[in-house]
Design a protein around this motif. Structure first.
Motif, PDB file in Angstrom:
ATOM      1  N   UNK A  56       0.842  -1.194   0.000  1.00 23.43           N
ATOM      2  CA  UNK A  56       0.000   0.000   0.000  1.00 23.43           C
ATOM      3  C   UNK A  56       0.876   1.242   0.000  1.00 23.43           C
ATOM      4  N   UNK A  57       0.505   2.208  -0.834  1.00 25.42           N
ATOM      5  CA  UNK A  57       1.212   3.486  -0.899  1.00 25.42           C
ATOM      6  C   UNK A  57       0.211   4.595  -0.595  1.00 25.42           C
ATOM      7  N   UNK A  58       0.617   5.505   0.280  1.00 26.11           N
ATOM      8  CA  UNK A  58      -0.227   6.635   0.677  1.00 26.11           C
ATOM      9  C   UNK A  58       0.502   7.935   0.372  1.00 26.11           C
ATOM     10  N   UNK A  59      -0.222   8.885  -0.226  1.00 26.41           N
ATOM     11  CA  UNK A  59       0.348  10.193  -0.544  1.00 26.41           C
ATOM     12  C   UNK A  59      -0.144  11.207   0.475  1.00 26.41           C
ATOM     13  N   UNK A  60       0.797  11.982   0.990  1.00 31.41           N
ATOM     14  CA  UNK A  60       0.490  13.071   1.921  1.00 31.41           C
ATOM     15  C   UNK A  60       0.867  14.392   1.257  1.00 31.41           C
ATOM     16  N   UNK A  61      -0.011  15.393   1.417  1.00 35.11           N
ATOM     17  CA  UNK A  61       0.235  16.707   0.823  1.00 35.11           C
ATOM     18  C   UNK A  61       0.859  17.678   1.817  1.00 35.11           C
ATOM     19  N   UNK A  62       0.900  17.302   3.091  1.00 37.84           N
ATOM     20  CA  UNK A  62       1.547  18.154   4.098  1.00 37.84           C
ATOM     21  C   UNK A  62       1.947  17.294   5.287  1.00 37.84           C
ATOM     22  N   UNK A  63       2.555  17.918   6.277  1.00 37.64           N
ATOM     23  CA  UNK A  63       3.121  17.180   7.407  1.00 37.64           C
ATOM     24  C   UNK A  63       2.063  16.668   8.385  1.00 37.64           C
ATOM     25  N   UNK A  64       0.868  17.219   8.332  1.00 37.02           N
ATOM     26  CA  UNK A  64      -0.163  16.794   9.276  1.00 37.02           C
ATOM     27  C   UNK A  64      -0.541  15.337   9.034  1.00 37.02           C
ATOM     28  N   UNK A  65      -0.251  14.503  10.007  1.00 33.13           N
ATOM     29  CA  UNK A  65      -0.591  13.092   9.927  1.00 33.13           C
ATOM     30  C   UNK A  65       0.442  12.200   9.274  1.00 33.13           C
ATOM     31  N   UNK A  74      -3.964  11.926   1.293  1.00 33.26           N
ATOM     32  CA  UNK A  74      -4.567  12.536   0.111  1.00 33.26           C
ATOM     33  C   UNK A  74      -5.127  11.453  -0.810  1.00 33.26           C
ATOM     34  N   UNK A  75      -4.296  10.453  -1.130  1.00 39.49           N
ATOM     35  CA  UNK A  75      -4.717   9.299  -1.934  1.00 39.49           C
ATOM     36  C   UNK A  75      -3.984   8.076  -1.423  1.00 39.49           C
ATOM     37  N   UNK A  76      -4.634   6.926  -1.586  1.00 39.48           N
ATOM     38  CA  UNK A  76      -4.016   5.662  -1.165  1.00 39.48           C
ATOM     39  C   UNK A  76      -4.402   4.572  -2.142  1.00 39.48           C
ATOM     40  N   UNK A  77      -3.436   3.708  -2.422  1.00 41.16           N
ATOM     41  CA  UNK A  77      -3.699   2.545  -3.270  1.00 41.16           C
ATOM     42  C   UNK A  77      -2.977   1.339  -2.709  1.00 41.16           C
ATOM     43  N   UNK A  78      -3.642   0.209  -2.784  1.00 39.96           N
ATOM     44  CA  UNK A  78      -3.029  -1.068  -2.415  1.00 39.96           C
ATOM     45  C   UNK A  78      -3.118  -1.988  -3.626  1.00 39.96           C
ATOM     46  N   UNK A  79      -2.098  -2.832  -3.790  1.00 34.06           N
ATOM     47  CA  UNK A  79      -2.093  -3.768  -4.914  1.00 34.06           C
ATOM     48  C   UNK A  79      -1.395  -5.059  -4.512  1.00 34.06           C
ATOM     49  N   UNK A  80      -1.840  -6.139  -5.113  1.00 31.80           N
ATOM     50  CA  UNK A  80      -1.216  -7.443  -4.895  1.00 31.80           C
ATOM     51  C   UNK A  80       0.201  -7.418  -5.457  1.00 31.80           C
TER      52      UNK A  80
END
Length: 160
Positions: A56-65, A74-80
């Motif tokens: 799983x990859x998650x994109x963050x647009x700022x430091x919060x969280x 901001x967006x997240x995707x998981x793949x086999x």
């Protein structure tokens, strides 16, 4: 003769200044035109110790969280995991600074599992591959600029 020379220098100076303004203006226009576009981000992930589960990859647009609050993603995707390296593509992202957090979710529970000491038991990684010792990196250590139509970042997974 002296006034003719000073007029000549003044006109040359004016031409040079106008030329510089034109060049700087084109650069500013070019950057602002690019800043208004949306681009594609490809995250290439390597360093897997096995092909179990998913990544799983998650994109963050700022430091919060960043890097582990799912409600701040901001967006997240998981793949086999089939082929290594794994490529995950995010489309239609505005030009900006981002950071990516990745986890090898071996048991598919969408959580980076930890042991009793709080240490991750699954693989993890971040954009720009910052040094990770006793705590996750800061947002600024993983930040990259998406400023073109196609941006690629490589993430090397770590296992503790």
């Amino acid at each position: 003769m002296k006034s003719h020379i000073s007029k000549n220098f003044t006109l040359r100076g004016l031409r040079v200044n106008l030329l510089l303004l034109a060049v700087v203006g084109n650069l500013v226009y070019s950057f602002s035109a690019r800043a208004g576009f949306n681009g594609t981000l490809t995250v290439e992930i390597d360093g897997f110790k096995n092909k179990e589960g998913q990544v799983c990859a998650s994109i963050f647009a700022n430091s919060q969280g960043f890097p582990n609050q799912r409600d701040r993603v901001l967006q997240r995707q998981c793949t086999k995991i089939t082929d290594i390296p794994v490529k995950i593509t995010f489309e239609n992202l505005p030009a900006s600074s981002y950071a990516v957090a990745v986890m090898h979710d071996q048991n598919k529970d969408l959580i980076l599992n930890r042991n009793s000491l709080g240490m991750p038991t699954e693989g993890f990684g971040f954009s720009r591959n910052p040094e990770v010792t006793t705590k996750p990196p800061k947002f600024s250590e993983a930040t990259f600029l998406l400023a073109g139509p196609n941006t690629k970042v490589n993430v090397q997974l770590k296992y503790l």
